[in-house]
Design a protein around this motif. Structure first.
Motif, short mmCIF file in Angstrom:
data_model
loop_
_atom_site.label_atom_id
_atom_site.label_comp_id
_atom_site.label_asym_id
_atom_site.label_seq_id
_atom_site.Cartn_x
_atom_site.Cartn_y
_atom_site.Cartn_z
N UNK A 11 0.64 -1.16 0.23
CA UNK A 11 -0.12 -0.15 -0.09
C UNK A 11 0.81 1.24 -0.06
N UNK A 12 1.78 1.26 0.66
CA UNK A 12 2.84 2.33 0.95
C UNK A 12 3.59 2.74 -0.77
N UNK A 13 3.72 1.53 -1.21
CA UNK A 13 4.37 1.68 -2.77
C UNK A 13 3.51 2.08 -3.46
N UNK A 14 2.36 1.65 -3.34
CA UNK A 14 1.04 2.15 -4.30
C UNK A 14 1.08 3.73 -4.08
N UNK A 15 0.86 4.08 -2.81
CA UNK A 15 0.52 5.49 -2.70
C UNK A 15 1.83 6.42 -2.94
N UNK A 16 3.21 5.86 -2.80
CA UNK A 16 4.05 6.54 -3.23
C UNK A 16 4.41 6.80 -4.75
N UNK A 17 3.91 5.81 -5.41
CA UNK A 17 3.88 5.95 -6.87
C UNK A 17 2.80 6.66 -7.37
N UNK A 18 1.96 6.67 -6.82
CA UNK A 18 0.75 7.78 -7.35
C UNK A 18 1.27 8.96 -6.99
N UNK A 19 1.76 9.43 -5.88
CA UNK A 19 2.24 10.57 -5.70
C UNK A 19 3.05 11.25 -6.81
N UNK A 20 4.13 10.45 -7.40
CA UNK A 20 5.15 11.00 -8.48
C UNK A 20 4.40 11.07 -9.54
N UNK A 21 3.32 10.24 -9.89
CA UNK A 21 2.68 10.47 -11.04
C UNK A 21 1.86 11.72 -11.18
N UNK A 22 0.93 12.19 -10.02
CA UNK A 22 0.31 13.24 -9.91
C UNK A 22 1.27 14.50 -9.78
N UNK A 23 2.39 14.54 -9.41
CA UNK A 23 3.45 15.33 -9.75
C UNK A 23 4.12 15.38 -11.06
N UNK A 24 3.55 14.56 -12.05
CA UNK A 24 4.02 14.75 -13.62
C UNK A 24 5.44 14.35 -13.69
N UNK A 25 5.91 13.49 -12.77
CA UNK A 25 7.54 13.01 -12.92
C UNK A 25 7.64 11.81 -14.00
N UNK A 26 8.72 12.02 -14.89
CA UNK A 26 8.96 10.80 -15.81
C UNK A 26 9.31 9.71 -14.69
N UNK A 27 9.42 8.48 -15.36
CA UNK A 27 9.87 7.24 -14.69
C UNK A 27 11.32 7.59 -14.22
#
Length: 353
Positions: A297-313
């Motif tokens: 769940x922490x991995x999911x939430x941390x990933x979604x945060x980077x996507x919301x911030x528009x970061x490339x992989x």
């Protein structure tokens, strides 16, 4: 029991020779083991043209190496692998393996990382019981769980797995073998080969062992796309394969969201013991699943945060790893796994609706 042991050597220029146990020659007496041994060894070598034979012998089972099996419930035995990634070990023996003994037959759950481990697994089982091994059940495709299956197939067991495993394993077969050989060397891996299932499970299947039965169930894409669980009705023991990690950092190789969803639904029937793919046996479901569920769940939430911030992989993965730093002390082989998990998570969630 006596086992037929062939001294097998690489047919190429390498002088390496290793003992290979041939289950077809196992017998109650040395004399019976010797009877037909020449034919059995010749037939086996014909199926393995990369190897040559340098003699054979019949050896009492108690004189051969055997895995350390622990009885966790009546008729249920477990080998506990080391909670580390394969590359962090000398022999790749990281997976938990199981044995369930019925009145008439034996089932094996997962087979180990090499023929050598599979041989030692079989020897350990034969020190407990001489009942026929009817099934070897592969919980998913990963090499630490499946590369010893040939030993049990040669002992007469049917190989059983998720319906998606044959395709997934066939595609990866050569890379799995090559990587294991590179990591552990020819001495550990001599004779190791891929064996595909004789039977597949599309939804669920029951295997009768006499006096007890095993319920096999497929899972939606989670740790992989070919995960299978095994429930023993007599003891209430659930074998989860790598749908459940304990101690060793979870590896996402299927669907992060699917894996989280799978763990949110308590198993039915409720198990009294849970054998994970890695780590210690658990006494109840919350104890077993909570640390992994919190990590995923922490991995999911941390990933979604980077996507919301528009970061490339390329920038998101280091950010996710940094965001997961609080989990570093709770899991073995964390550094070797978390960046891989972050990459898999980003690829899955990048186009999430």
């Amino acid at each position: 029991m006596f086992h037929l042991v062939l001294t097998a050597c690489f047919a190429a220029s390498s002088p390496l020779c290793m003992p290979v146990l041939l289950p077809a020659g196992s017998a109650a007496t040395r004399e019976d083991c010797r009877h037909g041994a020449a034919r059995i060894t010749q037939d086996w070598l014909q199926d393995h043209p990369d190897l040559t034979g340098n003699g054979f012998r019949c050896v009492a089972g108690n004189q051969l190496p055997a895995l350390d099996l622990r009885e966790i419930a009546p008729g249920v035995h477990v080998y506990q692998g080391r909670p580390a990634q394969m590359e962090d070990t000398a022999d790749g023996r990281i997976a938990n393996l199981g044995v369930v003994i019925g009145e008439d037959r034996i089932a094996v759950i997962d087979s180990g990382v090499s023929r050598r481990q599979g041989q030692e697994f079989l020897t350990a089982i034969r020190q407990i019981s001489d009942k026929p091994i009817s099934h070897v059940i592969l919980t998913h495709m990963h090499p630490d769980h499946v590369l010893g299956a040939a030993v049990f197939a040669e002992a007469g067991a049917q190989v059983v797995a998720h319906h998606a495993l044959p395709r997934a394993l066939a595609v990866r077969a050569q890379s799995y073998l090559d990587n294991a050989l590179r990591l552990f060397g020819a001495e550990q891996m001599l004779g190791t080969e891929i064996v595909l299932p004789d039977m597949v499970v599309t939804d669920s299947m029951t295997i009768d062992l006499g006096g007890r039965s095993l319920l096999l169930r497929t899972a939606r894409t989670a740790h992989t796309d070919n995960d299978l669980t095994v429930f023993d009705d007599a003891s209430g023991t659930l074998f989860t394969g790598d749908l459940l990690f304990r101690e060793l950092t979870p590896v996402v190789d299927g669907s992060l969201l699917g894996w989280i969803d799978w763990a949110e639904m308590p198993p039915s029937p409720v198990p009294s013991l849970i054998v994970p793919g890695h780590g210690r046996v658990a006494q109840n479901w919350p104890e077993a699943v909570k640390p992994q569920q919190d990590f995923l769940t922490a991995l999911r939430d941390a990933t979604r945060e980077t996507i919301r911030d528009g970061l490339p992989m390329s920038r998101a993965v280091p950010r996710i790893v940094e965001g997961m730093s609080a989990w570093r002390n709770g899991w073995q082989s964390y550094e070797a796994t978390v960046a891989r998990d972050a990459t898999a998570s980003f690829k899955e969630l990048e186009w999430e609706q």
